[in-house]
Motif scaffolding. Structure first.
Motif: not given
Length: 134
Positions: A51-52, A44-47, A63-64
């Motif tokens: 990450r602002r 979700f964060a990538i799409f 999460s990673v």
């Protein structure tokens, strides 16, 4: 109460780990749940390119770290299934798991700190905006 405590002995509690079947299934189940949870946050964060802010970056990094930890759980479950004849591999895997546990803990603290700082700043800006209207 005394009868309950008398049944607990090292031989009774170690029977769970002798075969490893119950531990294996619990470990596999928890790893799959963690992969689904952490993976969905990462995807979700990538799409969404989320990450602002500091909170979003901290949650992404957490999460990673959790995803890497659950992959070590999966590897550990496979080694537990094979009774881990290679002691060095089991020891090294356990050391990596412990490092990932600690990193996950500290990234959780980092996320909590970033979240609290963001809420505090949001509260301050809300108070200054509210005082300007009066």
């Amino acid at each position: 109460m005394q009868g309950f405590l008398s049944n607990v002995s090292p031989s009774n509690s170690s029977s769970l780990f002798e075969h490893g079947s119950n531990v294996l299934w619990i470990q596999l189940f928890m790893a799959v749940l963690s992969i689904v949870g952490s993976g969905s946050i990462i995807v979700f964060a990538i799409f969404q390119n989320l990450r602002r802010t500091a909170e979003e970056r901290a949650l992404f990094i957490l999460s990673v770290a959790d995803l890497m930890l659950c992959f070590t759980w999966l590897i550990g479950a496979v080694l537990l299934k094979q009774t881990c004849d290679n002691r060095d591999a089991c020891y090294n895997l356990h050391a990596v798991e412990q490092m990932l546990y600690m990193s996950s803990f500290f990234y959780t603290l980092n996320y909590t700190w970033a979240l609290c700082k963001g809420l505090k700043e949001e509260y301050r800006t809300g108070m200054t905006d509210h005082s300007k209207t009066w």
